[in-house]
Write a protein that holds these residues in place. Structure first.
Motif, PDB file in Angstrom:
ATOM      1  N   GLY A 139       9.273   7.964   4.608  1.00  0.00           N
ATOM      2  CA  GLY A 139       7.446   7.760   5.002  1.00  0.00           C
ATOM      3  C   GLY A 139       6.404   7.313   4.013  1.00  0.00           C
ATOM      4  O   GLY A 139       5.931   6.551   3.764  1.00  0.00           O
ATOM      5  N   ALA A 140       6.836   7.599   2.414  1.00  0.00           N
ATOM      6  CA  ALA A 140       6.616   7.434   1.163  1.00  0.00           C
ATOM      7  C   ALA A 140       6.257   5.589   0.902  1.00  0.00           C
ATOM      8  O   ALA A 140       5.328   5.398   0.157  1.00  0.00           O
ATOM      9  N   VAL A 141       7.459   5.634   1.565  1.00  0.00           N
ATOM     10  CA  VAL A 141       8.030   3.620   1.143  1.00  0.00           C
ATOM     11  C   VAL A 141       6.925   3.899   1.978  1.00  0.00           C
ATOM     12  O   VAL A 141       6.053   2.565   1.955  1.00  0.00           O
ATOM     13  N   PHE A 142       6.692   3.642   3.700  1.00  0.00           N
ATOM     14  CA  PHE A 142       5.393   3.220   3.962  1.00  0.00           C
ATOM     15  C   PHE A 142       4.265   3.356   3.918  1.00  0.00           C
ATOM     16  O   PHE A 142       2.879   2.560   4.272  1.00  0.00           O
ATOM     17  N   VAL A 143       4.089   4.017   2.510  1.00  0.00           N
ATOM     18  CA  VAL A 143       3.026   5.007   2.697  1.00  0.00           C
ATOM     19  C   VAL A 143       2.554   3.512   1.253  1.00  0.00           C
ATOM     20  O   VAL A 143       1.323   2.878   1.506  1.00  0.00           O
ATOM     21  N   VAL A 144       3.494   3.068   0.405  1.00  0.00           N
ATOM     22  CA  VAL A 144       3.747   2.045  -0.739  1.00  0.00           C
ATOM     23  C   VAL A 144       3.616   0.409   0.531  1.00  0.00           C
ATOM     24  O   VAL A 144       2.584  -0.340  -0.194  1.00  0.00           O
ATOM     25  N   VAL A 145       3.955   0.700   0.934  1.00  0.00           N
ATOM     26  CA  VAL A 145       3.655  -0.777   2.020  1.00  0.00           C
ATOM     27  C   VAL A 145       2.439  -0.671   2.293  1.00  0.00           C
ATOM     28  O   VAL A 145       1.431  -1.915   2.624  1.00  0.00           O
ATOM     29  N   LEU A 146       1.899   0.110   3.105  1.00  0.00           N
ATOM     30  CA  LEU A 146       0.527  -0.051   4.106  1.00  0.00           C
ATOM     31  C   LEU A 146      -0.652  -0.786   2.479  1.00  0.00           C
ATOM     32  O   LEU A 146      -0.940  -1.094   2.779  1.00  0.00           O
ATOM     33  N   ILE A 147       0.154   0.308   1.921  1.00  0.00           N
ATOM     34  CA  ILE A 147      -0.919   0.667   0.122  1.00  0.00           C
ATOM     35  C   ILE A 147      -1.601  -1.175  -0.060  1.00  0.00           C
ATOM     36  O   ILE A 147      -2.506  -1.845  -0.620  1.00  0.00           O
ATOM     37  N   ALA A 148      -0.466  -2.020  -0.649  1.00  0.00           N
ATOM     38  CA  ALA A 148       0.375  -2.629  -1.215  1.00  0.00           C
ATOM     39  C   ALA A 148      -0.248  -4.247   0.366  1.00  0.00           C
ATOM     40  O   ALA A 148      -0.965  -4.820  -0.802  1.00  0.00           O
ATOM     41  N   GLU A 149      -0.091  -3.551   0.620  1.00  0.00           N
ATOM     42  CA  GLU A 149      -0.438  -4.801   2.691  1.00  0.00           C
ATOM     43  C   GLU A 149      -1.808  -4.271   2.142  1.00  0.00           C
ATOM     44  O   GLU A 149      -2.548  -6.048   1.929  1.00  0.00           O
TER      45      GLU A 149
END
Length: 659
Positions: free
Chosen positions: A261-271
């Protein structure tokens, strides 16, 4: 120097000739060596700048991950990307992909045919060995997915035969086959429906990543896809992590979901922020890592099943060691295969996350990772090698012990205690050799081991005397063998059987099933009664006292008949009945008998007591009991008057119960 020189002159001339010839040979050989060295220097000069350029490109590639490579998604620049003609861009990517051509089919077509026939052979083999697979707990799932399992094994095992020249489209086709087959296999191993659907979803995302990388999806659509995946995976991971924590699942599984879930948060913010390369890399690495873990689990399950299948072979079952230790062999070989698969999976994970560029670099980097202590450096490779050496020593020791116990000792008629002493000594010797080799694998030199041994000796001198004393005493017990495993001993009045002789203490199990831990030094320095040191025979003495005036010959005959009639009493030496003394209130006899096994001592004693009591009662022989005469010398006068009934004492009140 006092002798004539002429006699040595031919010898010196021959020596000069040989020396000159050797100089000529060395000079001619040295020229060729110098020429090779000069060419190698030129090649090294050419390789060095290429290597520096390659390192620079790789460093720049890694650096691009943390730079903004696209406009933010909520900016006008991003929306203008949709105004372009996206379909021609996609078709251009499709045309630019590497499709299999005639040359590939001519060169690598045999691998495709081999994979096809290998999968057919596996399917036929699964159906032919249905009974064996049903009996195996590890391979039973193959019957549920025979075609998927065969396709997965055939494609994945023969994939390295293609080499590096594999067209991207054909590689995608192979990944589709492997991913779908693996998803179906994993789904058959999972009981919960939502987890099974999650596996299929991961397989779809995994294939989508490969599809987009091969055909080059237009950038705005691909970024939108990444955001959708992150928005869908973010709540799913945290929701399942909470449910897993409430259900009491494994903490590792719960934290893995939270990390996802934390990785998905970083992916969303980065994209959204325009760091498209970083977001794509994180999403791709996370999906590939998850799918790789599932594949490693499937491979480990199949490997354990292969071990079970191999050990279920009729020829292998004939080996006594395998037959009696099958479960332990499966467990230990399973640990080795799990470790090997785990190391490979870790290497591939490091490559996926771009810590290293190739699996070989990842392997070298993983094994060279470590820390320095003084002038010595400890690495993961050293630790793994030392652990493998030490475990191999344990494995060899266990194997030899099993062979000796199951095959050698029964045929050689070696006693149980002697056999255990032999295998214990062999075990200690193998462990000592394993420890020395493991320390050598860690990089310790002999002089360092000597220093370590000296320090250990000082430590023993200061605070470990008792442990050292027990250790040496344990070795004395194994060599001298005053007691052995299986002996019946009596320690401080307590009877028991020796169960184990360890390095520090010996385990004695009493007849009450209690286990006494006795330090080895106590067994060496104190008195211990060993009832089975040379044999298991023992003498039982039963003492019987009869009343004065009883028939002595009848008593002796009854005692002898009671002993001779019991099956546990040995006929040779024969029972003895002795009239030993005139007691204070009885005539004392002893019944002395021999038994073959000291374990039956107390049982036989109880049964003979019952038989003696029964025969004495039937024959009228009275078993004596202590008798005492009481002599009264004097009484006080009031007591005498009261006992004689004289009327001098004052009467009690009416109704007094004492009157």
């Amino acid at each position: 120097k006092d002798g004539p020189f002429e006699s040595f002159k031919p010898t010196f001339s021959e020596a000069d000739r040989i020396i000159e010839r050797m100089f000529d040979l060395s000079s001619s050989g040295l020229k060729s060596v110098l020429e090779v060295q000069r060419k190698a220097g030129k090649v090294a000069d050419l390789i060095q700048p290429l290597s520096m350029d390659l390192d620079g490109l790789l460093q720049a590639l890694r650096g691009d991950l943390f730079q903004r490579s696209s406009p933010p998604m909520f900016s006008p620049a991003y929306y203008t990307l949709f105004k372009k003609e996206l379909w021609p861009v996609f078709m251009e990517g499709v045309r630019g992909a590497e499709w299999p051509d005639k040359e590939f089919i001519m060169v690598q077509g045999w691998v495709v045919v081999l994979q096809f026939f290998f999968s057919l052979i596996l399917v036929v083999g699964i159906y032919r060995h249905r009974k064996i697979l049903e009996a195996s707990t590890r391979w039973r799932f193959l019957l549920m997915r025979p075609f998927s399992a065969s396709l997965f094994l055939a494609v994945s095992s023969l994939f390295p035969l293609y080499g590096n020249a594999v067209p991207s489209v054909w590689r995608l086709v192979l990944w589709v086959l492997v991913s779908l087959a693996a998803a179906r296999i994993v789904g058959s191993l999972i009981t919960l429906p939502w987890k099974r659907r999650l596996v299929y979803l991961l397989a779809g995302l995994f294939l989508a990543i490969h599809f987009f990388s091969v055909f080059g999806l237009p950038e705005p659509i691909f970024r939108f896809y990444v955001c959708l995946v992150a928005l869908g995976g973010l709540p799913l991971c945290f929701w399942r992590a909470g449910a897993s924590a409430r259900r009491g699942d494994s903490p590792l599984y719960t934290w893995a979901l939270r990390l996802g879930g934390a990785v998905f948060v970083v992916v969303l913010i980065a994209e959204v922020g325009g760091y498209s390369s970083l977001a794509t890399h994180l999403l791709d690495a996370m999906i590939k890592t998850t799918f790789l873990v599932l594949l490693a689990w499937v491979v480990a399950t199949m490997a354990r099943g292969a071990v079970e299948f191999f050990l279920s072979n009729t020829v292998i079952k004939k080996v006594a060691m395998v037959r009696s230790n099958r479960a332990m062999i499966i467990r230990r070989l399973g640990m080795i295969t799990d470790l090997f698969i785990g190391i490979i999976a870790m290497v591939l994970v490091l490559e996926i996350w771009r810590v290293f560029e190739t699996p070989m670099d990842a392997m070298k980097g993983l094994f060279s990772f470590g820390f320095a202590v003084g002038d010595h450096r400890f690495t993961v490779g050293h630790v793994i090698t030392a652990g493998a050496v030490l475990y191999s020593a344990f494995l060899v020791s266990w194997t030899v012990q099993s062979v000796l116990i199951n095959d050698v000792f029964p045929k050689s008629h070696v006693g149980k205690g002697t056999g255990i002493s032999i295998i214990r000594l062999f075990h200690y010797a193998m462990i000592l050799v394993g420890v020395m080799l493991a320390l050598g694998a860690m990089g310790f030199e002999l002089k360092n081991l000597i220093i370590f041994t000296g320090a250990l000796g000082i430590g023993i001198g200061f605070g470990l005397q008792n442990i050292a004393n027990n250790f040496v005493s344990g070795l004395i017990l194994l060599f001298e063998r005053p007691i052995k495993v299986g002996d019946i001993v009596q320690i401080t009045g307590v009877w028991g059987e020796v169960k184990q002789i360890g390095l520090r203490a010996t385990v004695v199990e009493t007849f009450d099933r209690a286990e006494i831990i006795v330090p080895n030094s106590d067994l060496v320095s104190n008195q211990v009664t060993n009832w089975t040191f040379s044999d298991r025979m023992a003498r039982l003495v039963i003492t019987v006292g009869i009343a004065y005036g009883s028939d002595v010959p009848l008593t002796m005959r009854l005692l002898s008949e009671a002993a001779r009639g019991h099956p546990l009493v040995l006929k040779n030496p024969e029972p003895q009945v002795l009239f030993i003394r005139f007691g204070e209130s009885s005539l004392d006899f002893e019944l002395r008998i021999w038994i073959e096994d000291v374990r039956n001592l107390f049982l036989l004693k109880s049964e003979l007591h019952q038989e003696i009591d029964r025969t004495f009662r039937a024959s009228g022989v009275e078993i004596a009991f202590p008798q005492r005469d009481l002599h009264i010398r004097s009484f006080d006068a009031p007591v005498m008057d009261r006992l004689s009934g004289k009327t001098g004492a004052p009467p009690g009140p009416a109704g007094d119960p004492r009157m």
